[in-house]
Design a protein around this motif. Structure first.
Motif, PDB file in Angstrom:
ATOM      1  N   UNK A 251     -10.971 -18.492  41.006  1.00 18.03           N
ATOM      2  CA  UNK A 251     -11.163 -17.737  42.239  1.00 18.03           C
ATOM      3  C   UNK A 251     -10.608 -16.331  42.131  1.00 18.03           C
ATOM      4  N   UNK A 252      -9.446 -16.208  41.513  1.00 18.95           N
ATOM      5  CA  UNK A 252      -8.854 -14.884  41.311  1.00 18.95           C
ATOM      6  C   UNK A 252      -9.765 -14.001  40.456  1.00 18.95           C
ATOM      7  N   UNK A 253     -10.235 -14.568  39.344  1.00 18.59           N
ATOM      8  CA  UNK A 253     -11.058 -13.795  38.412  1.00 18.59           C
ATOM      9  C   UNK A 253     -12.400 -13.410  39.020  1.00 18.59           C
ATOM     10  N   UNK A 254     -12.903 -14.214  39.939  1.00 18.22           N
ATOM     11  CA  UNK A 254     -14.177 -13.871  40.583  1.00 18.22           C
ATOM     12  C   UNK A 254     -14.074 -12.538  41.315  1.00 18.22           C
ATOM     13  N   UNK A 255     -12.880 -12.240  41.808  1.00 13.87           N
ATOM     14  CA  UNK A 255     -12.628 -10.965  42.483  1.00 13.87           C
ATOM     15  C   UNK A 255     -12.249  -9.876  41.488  1.00 13.87           C
ATOM     16  N   UNK A 256     -11.428 -10.244  40.505  1.00 12.19           N
ATOM     17  CA  UNK A 256     -10.827  -9.242  39.635  1.00 12.19           C
ATOM     18  C   UNK A 256     -11.691  -8.797  38.465  1.00 12.19           C
ATOM     19  N   UNK A 257     -12.472  -9.725  37.900  1.00 10.95           N
ATOM     20  CA  UNK A 257     -13.194  -9.374  36.672  1.00 10.95           C
ATOM     21  C   UNK A 257     -14.120  -8.173  36.830  1.00 10.95           C
ATOM     22  N   UNK A 258     -14.885  -8.072  37.910  1.00 10.56           N
ATOM     23  CA  UNK A 258     -15.721  -6.871  38.065  1.00 10.56           C
ATOM     24  C   UNK A 258     -14.898  -5.585  38.096  1.00 10.56           C
ATOM     25  N   UNK A 259     -13.693  -5.662  38.662  1.00 11.28           N
ATOM     26  CA  UNK A 259     -12.827  -4.481  38.723  1.00 11.28           C
ATOM     27  C   UNK A 259     -12.224  -4.173  37.358  1.00 11.28           C
ATOM     28  N   UNK A 260     -11.898  -5.214  36.604  1.00 16.74           N
ATOM     29  CA  UNK A 260     -11.414  -4.988  35.240  1.00 16.74           C
ATOM     30  C   UNK A 260     -12.521  -4.374  34.386  1.00 16.74           C
ATOM     31  N   UNK A 261     -13.735  -4.882  34.556  1.00 15.47           N
ATOM     32  CA  UNK A 261     -14.867  -4.387  33.766  1.00 15.47           C
ATOM     33  C   UNK A 261     -15.159  -2.920  34.063  1.00 15.47           C
ATOM     34  N   UNK A 262     -15.001  -2.522  35.321  1.00 17.07           N
ATOM     35  CA  UNK A 262     -15.320  -1.145  35.712  1.00 17.07           C
ATOM     36  C   UNK A 262     -14.162  -0.180  35.511  1.00 17.07           C
ATOM     37  N   UNK A 263     -12.957  -0.726  35.288  1.00 24.29           N
ATOM     38  CA  UNK A 263     -11.783   0.124  35.155  1.00 24.29           C
ATOM     39  C   UNK A 263     -11.100   0.427  36.470  1.00 24.29           C
ATOM     40  N   UNK A 264     -11.613  -0.150  37.564  1.00 23.07           N
ATOM     41  CA  UNK A 264     -10.989   0.061  38.869  1.00 23.07           C
ATOM     42  C   UNK A 264      -9.576  -0.524  38.908  1.00 23.07           C
ATOM     43  N   UNK A 265      -9.383  -1.623  38.185  1.00 26.29           N
ATOM     44  CA  UNK A 265      -8.051  -2.201  38.009  1.00 26.29           C
ATOM     45  C   UNK A 265      -7.893  -2.555  36.530  1.00 26.29           C
ATOM     46  N   UNK A 266      -6.638  -2.598  36.085  1.00 24.53           N
ATOM     47  CA  UNK A 266      -6.361  -2.927  34.690  1.00 24.53           C
ATOM     48  C   UNK A 266      -5.586  -4.236  34.602  1.00 24.53           C
ATOM     49  N   UNK A 267      -6.020  -5.095  33.680  1.00 20.12           N
ATOM     50  CA  UNK A 267      -5.287  -6.328  33.413  1.00 20.12           C
ATOM     51  C   UNK A 267      -4.130  -5.987  32.483  1.00 20.12           C
ATOM     52  N   UNK A 268      -2.919  -5.963  33.021  1.00 25.79           N
ATOM     53  CA  UNK A 268      -1.774  -5.595  32.210  1.00 25.79           C
ATOM     54  C   UNK A 268      -1.185  -6.757  31.441  1.00 25.79           C
ATOM     55  N   UNK A 269      -1.171  -7.930  32.085  1.00 22.57           N
ATOM     56  CA  UNK A 269      -0.525  -9.100  31.476  1.00 22.57           C
ATOM     57  C   UNK A 269      -0.982 -10.323  32.249  1.00 22.57           C
ATOM     58  N   UNK A 270      -1.175 -11.430  31.536  1.00 23.28           N
ATOM     59  CA  UNK A 270      -1.469 -12.701  32.199  1.00 23.28           C
ATOM     60  C   UNK A 270      -0.861 -13.839  31.402  1.00 23.28           C
ATOM     61  N   UNK A 271      -0.471 -14.885  32.096  1.00 20.40           N
ATOM     62  CA  UNK A 271       0.099 -16.041  31.409  1.00 20.40           C
ATOM     63  C   UNK A 271       0.051 -17.251  32.330  1.00 20.40           C
ATOM     64  N   UNK A 272      -0.043 -18.433  31.715  1.00 19.47           N
ATOM     65  CA  UNK A 272       0.055 -19.690  32.441  1.00 19.47           C
ATOM     66  C   UNK A 272       1.518 -20.063  32.610  1.00 19.47           C
ATOM     67  N   UNK A 273       1.788 -20.995  33.528  1.00 20.35           N
ATOM     68  CA  UNK A 273       3.153 -21.415  33.833  1.00 20.35           C
ATOM     69  C   UNK A 273       3.241 -22.936  33.744  1.00 20.35           C
ATOM     70  N   UNK A 274       3.501 -23.484  32.558  1.00 23.00           N
ATOM     71  CA  UNK A 274       3.562 -24.944  32.408  1.00 23.00           C
ATOM     72  C   UNK A 274       4.503 -25.581  33.421  1.00 23.00           C
ATOM     73  N   UNK A 275       4.001 -26.631  34.058  1.00 24.38           N
ATOM     74  CA  UNK A 275       4.802 -27.354  35.044  1.00 24.38           C
ATOM     75  C   UNK A 275       5.109 -26.563  36.297  1.00 24.38           C
ATOM     76  N   UNK A 276       4.436 -25.429  36.484  1.00 23.42           N
ATOM     77  CA  UNK A 276       4.720 -24.531  37.609  1.00 23.42           C
ATOM     78  C   UNK A 276       6.220 -24.188  37.647  1.00 23.42           C
TER      79      UNK A 276
END
Length: 353
Positions: free
Chosen positions: A174-199
């Motif tokens: 759901x997050x990426x559905x909003x963000x990916x078009x913006x990352x692709x266009x340069x409107x926003x930049x993906x600086x860092x991402x990571x999963x969180x095992x066990x929350x």
């Protein structure tokens, strides 16, 4: 269904239908509630408490045994086997891992015991029922909030959930559905991402520390998948003098999260009526105990990861933002009061005066 929220544990119509369903339950009946962990306080303080209270109201002669696996899949499987050995007639399971938990539902089915998946889907042909909100929409709302509070060219950090939790992947999608078009266009930049095992907030904290180091604190927004991650991100930014200047999303609207929202450090959280989820689970549990139909309780059918059709009750969700969002949650969540939120540093905010 279950869209009417009230300060009581159950809306009147829900309580009435559940009471009518409870008549055949006997003292010989036992059900097991299997919790995934105690890192997130909601499982014991909200979900389990509301389930126990609802069962007490609608089926007082039924024994409910609560187990907590502390984020260990093998432990959760052993606890399920223990519950079955003790004579459990229904398993209500919040799985740690949607895949490996299939053995729980399959083993229960061999003994003609139904398994209800609560919050997280169990990918088994023997999953009888699933109760959850639209987590894709929840993730999209988190991302949209951060987008709405950042500007073109800003750099974002994504702190995703546990890779074994089926919900975490849906939230991230759901997050990426909003963000990916913006990352692709340069409107926003993906600086860092990571999963969180066990929350685990400790892992989220390490991730945020790494992000700040790698990006030299050049972070303008944090898309966090839950409140534990959000609190960890805020603690990391606090050390850098950044807390309160960066929008941070979350999920669950815990008391701590609402306090951080009043202080302007966490800016959004997704809220679900956990008491209504627990009420729905209790209703279905009693129907299953009594061998009664429960189709009227389900509004949809969904397919799980192995293609099995599972009866589904979707619950409402709400994107809480700022003090107005805190007020909404307090008004609609019977487990949280204003006095609980207005403690510590939050007590001095305008909301609490």
């Amino acid at each position: 269904m279950f869209s009417k929220l009230s300060k009581g544990l159950l809306a009147g119509s829900v309580a009435t239908s559940a009471l009518l369903a409870a008549g055949a339950a006997t003292a010989e009946n036992m059900v097991a509630l299997l919790l995934p962990e105690n890192v997130n306080p909601r499982w014991e303080q909200q979900d389990a408490a509301a389930f126990l209270q609802t069962m007490k109201e609608i089926a007082p002669d039924v024994t409910v045994e609560v187990f907590n696996a502390n984020n260990d899949t093998a432990t959760q499987q052993r606890q399920a086997e223990q519950a079955l050995t003790q004579g459990a007639k229904v398993l209500v399971v919040i799985p740690i891992d949607g895949e490996s938990s299939a053995i729980i539902a399959d083993t229960a089915a061999e003994e003609s015991v139904p398994t209800l998946a609560y919050d997280r889907m169990i990918n088994s042909e023997n999953t009888s029922f699933w109760i959850q909100a639209d987590m894709f929409a929840t993730g999209a709302a988190q991302a949209q909030h951060v987008v709405d509070n950042t500007k073109s060219g800003d750099t974002l950090v994504l702190l995703k959930g546990s890779p074994t939790d089926p919900n975490a992947g849906v939230i991230a999608a759901g997050q990426i559905s909003v963000l990916q078009p913006l990352f692709d266009s340069g409107e926003r930049k993906m600086g860092y991402e990571n999963w969180t095992p066990g929350w685990d907030p400790a892992i989220a904290r390490r991730s945020m520390d790494q992000a700040l180091t790698q990006l030299d604190n050049n972070v303008q927004g944090v898309v966090s998948s839950n409140d534990g991650n959000a609190g960890a991100a805020i603690a990391a930014m606090e050390e850098q003098g950044m807390a309160g200047t960066v929008p941070v999303s979350g999920l669950d609207c815990t008391v701590q999260a609402q306090q951080l929202m009043l202080l302007g450090k966490q800016t959004q959280c997704g809220w679900r009526p956990l008491h209504e989820m627990a009420a729905a689970a209790a209703q279905v549990t009693v129907r299953l105990l009594n061998g009664e139909e429960y189709a009227d309780l389900a509004t949809e059918t969904v397919q799980n990861g192995v293609g099995a059709d599972v009866a589904f009750v979707p619950v409402t969700s709400y994107s809480a933002v700022g003090a107005e969002g805190v007020a909404y949650v307090i008004d609609n969540d019977p487990s949280i009061t204003k006095d609980m939120v207005c403690q510590g540093e939050a007590a001095s905010t305008a909301f609490c005066q």
